[in-house]
Scaffold this motif. Structure first.
Motif, mmCIF file in Angstrom:
data_model
loop_
_atom_site.group_PDB
_atom_site.id
_atom_site.type_symbol
_atom_site.label_atom_id
_atom_site.label_comp_id
_atom_site.label_asym_id
_atom_site.label_seq_id
_atom_site.Cartn_x
_atom_site.Cartn_y
_atom_site.Cartn_z
ATOM 1 N N PRO A 125 0.811 -1.228 0.000
ATOM 2 C CA PRO A 125 0.000 0.000 0.000
ATOM 3 C C PRO A 125 0.841 1.274 0.000
ATOM 4 C CG PRO A 125 -0.809 -1.554 1.642
ATOM 5 C CD PRO A 125 0.480 -2.101 1.144
ATOM 6 N N ARG A 126 1.958 1.268 0.731
ATOM 7 C CA ARG A 126 2.851 2.431 0.711
ATOM 8 C C ARG A 126 3.268 2.742 -0.714
ATOM 9 N NH1 ARG A 126 7.928 0.280 3.808
ATOM 10 N NH2 ARG A 126 7.397 -1.327 2.290
ATOM 11 N N LEU A 127 3.725 1.697 -1.383
ATOM 12 C CA LEU A 127 4.207 1.852 -2.746
ATOM 13 C C LEU A 127 3.094 2.363 -3.651
ATOM 14 C CD1 LEU A 127 6.783 1.382 -4.405
ATOM 15 C CD2 LEU A 127 5.922 -0.882 -4.971
ATOM 16 N N ARG A 128 1.906 1.810 -3.473
ATOM 17 C CA ARG A 128 0.764 2.242 -4.289
ATOM 18 C C ARG A 128 0.520 3.735 -4.126
ATOM 19 N NH1 ARG A 128 -3.884 0.782 -6.859
ATOM 20 N NH2 ARG A 128 -3.135 -1.363 -6.952
ATOM 21 N N GLN A 129 0.483 4.157 -2.897
ATOM 22 C CA GLN A 129 0.250 5.574 -2.610
ATOM 23 C C GLN A 129 1.364 6.446 -3.212
ATOM 24 O OE1 GLN A 129 -2.202 7.140 -1.395
ATOM 25 N NE2 GLN A 129 -1.296 9.153 -1.042
ATOM 26 N N ASP A 130 2.605 6.064 -2.937
ATOM 27 C CA ASP A 130 3.742 6.847 -3.432
ATOM 28 C C ASP A 130 3.787 6.882 -4.957
ATOM 29 O OD1 ASP A 130 4.299 6.989 -0.781
ATOM 30 O OD2 ASP A 130 6.406 6.408 -0.941
ATOM 31 N N TYR A 131 3.492 5.734 -5.553
ATOM 32 C CA TYR A 131 3.574 5.684 -7.008
ATOM 33 C C TYR A 131 2.501 6.561 -7.646
ATOM 34 C CZ TYR A 131 3.753 4.138 -11.793
ATOM 35 O OH TYR A 131 3.853 4.122 -13.164
ATOM 36 N N ARG A 132 1.352 6.569 -7.011
ATOM 37 C CA ARG A 132 0.270 7.418 -7.489
ATOM 38 C C ARG A 132 0.692 8.888 -7.500
ATOM 39 N NH1 ARG A 132 -5.475 8.477 -7.180
ATOM 40 N NH2 ARG A 132 -5.288 9.980 -5.487
ATOM 41 N N GLU A 133 1.305 9.306 -6.401
ATOM 42 C CA GLU A 133 1.748 10.697 -6.319
ATOM 43 C C GLU A 133 2.885 10.957 -7.305
ATOM 44 O OE1 GLU A 133 2.661 10.958 -2.194
ATOM 45 O OE2 GLU A 133 0.547 10.806 -1.585
ATOM 46 N N PHE A 134 3.735 9.966 -7.437
ATOM 47 C CA PHE A 134 4.833 10.068 -8.397
ATOM 48 C C PHE A 134 4.284 10.279 -9.813
ATOM 49 C CE2 PHE A 134 7.648 7.607 -11.332
ATOM 50 C CZ PHE A 134 8.738 8.457 -11.299
ATOM 51 N N THR A 135 3.306 9.464 -10.180
ATOM 52 C CA THR A 135 2.678 9.610 -11.498
ATOM 53 C C THR A 135 2.122 11.016 -11.677
ATOM 54 O OG1 THR A 135 2.039 7.282 -11.478
ATOM 55 C CG2 THR A 135 0.890 8.700 -13.027
ATOM 56 N N ASN A 136 1.445 11.493 -10.657
ATOM 57 C CA ASN A 136 0.858 12.829 -10.766
ATOM 58 C C ASN A 136 1.933 13.906 -10.933
ATOM 59 O OD1 ASN A 136 -1.772 11.961 -10.704
ATOM 60 N ND2 ASN A 136 -1.969 12.177 -8.478
ATOM 61 N N ARG A 137 3.030 13.756 -10.208
ATOM 62 C CA ARG A 137 4.131 14.725 -10.376
ATOM 63 C C ARG A 137 4.688 14.669 -11.790
ATOM 64 N NH1 ARG A 137 5.790 12.775 -5.522
ATOM 65 N NH2 ARG A 137 7.669 11.790 -6.360
ATOM 66 N N CYS A 138 4.848 13.464 -12.311
ATOM 67 C CA CYS A 138 5.376 13.328 -13.664
ATOM 68 C C CYS A 138 4.427 13.946 -14.684
ATOM 69 C CB CYS A 138 5.620 11.853 -14.002
ATOM 70 S SG CYS A 138 7.010 11.133 -13.116
ATOM 71 N N LEU A 139 3.137 13.668 -14.523
ATOM 72 C CA LEU A 139 2.160 14.233 -15.450
ATOM 73 C C LEU A 139 2.170 15.754 -15.377
ATOM 74 C CD1 LEU A 139 -0.784 11.716 -14.972
ATOM 75 C CD2 LEU A 139 0.524 12.109 -17.068
#
Lengths: 236, 236
Positions: free
Chosen positions: A118-132
């Motif tokens: 779940p940590r990774l899921r949350q972080d990756y989601r935010e990471f994706t948003n930053r990249c976008l």
DNA sequence: GACTGCCTAGAGTATATACTCTAATAATAG
DNA sequence: CTATTATTAGAGTATATACTCTAGGCAGTC
């Protein structure tokens, strides 16, 4: 504490060796095929030793992701105070694809990894948003610089998302397009053909002033041989 | 021979039940998380029975892939004798995304599956090439029909490849963009936003005559709420 | 009714996986 | 030097996984 010497003359702790070897093995063989026992064996340390440094496999992966995240965030730091140049754009593209290459195991098993942590899921989601958001900003500044024509916000967002989809899926496409297992054949050249694909997305939006320059840049990444691609010589 | 009754009143052999249940479980939980024992248990049959019908797990997956392949090939049969319409294009897009949905487990663990089964690797490669050729042909016929402006062959190929990348990666993006596990939340609506993304690729090439019609079509697939997307409301 | 070919149950197995536990060895602080 | 802490080895384990093997049932045929 056991230390090893790297080619830079620096010493490395066991913990860092585990991270490094894990990344290497994951990239080479796929996370799914690499167990903690494999990692320990590869480093010639005991499983107990590995588990002294990491609670479990997920923790190893999570830390590797954080490195990846840091790297990409570092490269996608868009300057606020000055306009963007073609060289900037080239640098962003090259950097992103280099990062993708260095941590290529990650996107391969992404869904499973996110489901397991779940940590990774949350972080990756935010990471994706930053990249976008970064891609979006690059498009905005490319328009400011007169390199591409300005577009309404919603079109730009959709374009950014397409760029993201092309970038993150390019490696997988290459791997699946290959006939057999030729690990060395996934070369830098092929990787960088992803840049050709990304620039293809920009082509119709280029301003007359920059059109030729960007097309020339894109040409540098064009797939040279039809062999590995499978697209060019296709028959119905 | 044990038969079960489907909602159509037809009877189904154990072999077909295995394929159907496998697909369902793979889609729901991911191929990686479903063992042959799970499949047997889900059908309330013995492992021995399952292995009577299939030599191993790979064979099950291979046959499911062949169904998938057949389905997509059927839908992507581009007519040679008549020009293409906007309705055709919509049909192609809807069909492809429906197929993607029905066999969504497949793209999730694609690389691992191809690594484990040379037959599958070879077949998938050819499948990809057929799809790319079909997309290419659709673009050519859209240009013939005056819906998009004609483009040189190499640009059209690169565009087709981008369409393929967006299509095949769209599901993965949706799954990773979601915060938590909400299996039901991956709705048809969200799935079809992939069509919005694909049409985004066509926007700059639309002819003035068709521009408004295609934009209106695209609008029907636009993401309605910013909540699940993570793109719209993004902040730096 | 016996034979045959298909189908099924269910126990069993070799191997792998992720991880634990204990004891011992280095490093470091005082 | 001693006490403490950090690190390591290596055997061991519970569970899972993919798959095998044997025995038998059931349908049709003669």
């Amino acid at each position: 504490m056991t230390l090893i010497t790297t080619n830079t003359g620096m010493t490395m702790k066991t913990r860092d060796k585990i991270l490094l070897s894990s990344l290497e093995l994951f990239n080479d063989k796929g996370e799914r095929n690499i167990t903690t026992n494999h990692i320990a064996a590869h480093l010639a340390i005991s499983p107990g030793n590995l588990y002294y440094h990491f609670r479990n496999k997920s923790d190893i992966i999570y830390e590797i992701f954080q490195e990846y995240e840091k790297l990409v965030d570092y490269y996608l730091d868009i300057p606020e105070d000055r306009p963007i140049t073609l060289e900037d754009m080239t640098f962003y593209l090259e950097s992103v694809f280099d990062g993708l290459w260095s941590y290529r195991f990650f996107h391969r098993d992404l869904e499973y990894l996110l489901d397991s942590d779940p940590r990774l899921r949350q972080d990756y989601r935010e990471f994706t948003n930053r990249c976008l958001a970064a891609i979006n900003r690059i498009f905005a500044k490319l328009a400011d610089a007169g390199i591409i024509q300005p577009q309404p916000e919603d079109l730009r967002s959709a374009m950014s998302l397409n760029v993201w989809l092309v970038i993150t899926n390019w490696m997988a496409f290459l791997k699946t397009a290959h006939a057999a297992e030729e690990p060395a054949s996934l070369s830098l050249t092929e990787l960088k053909q992803g840049i050709y694909q990304v620039l293809t997305l920009e082509v119709p939006y280029l301003t007359p002033e920059y059109r030729e320059r960007v097309l020339a840049l894109r040409e540098k990444y064009r797939p040279t041989l039809p062999e590995a691609q499978g697209v060019s010589g296709v028959e119905a």
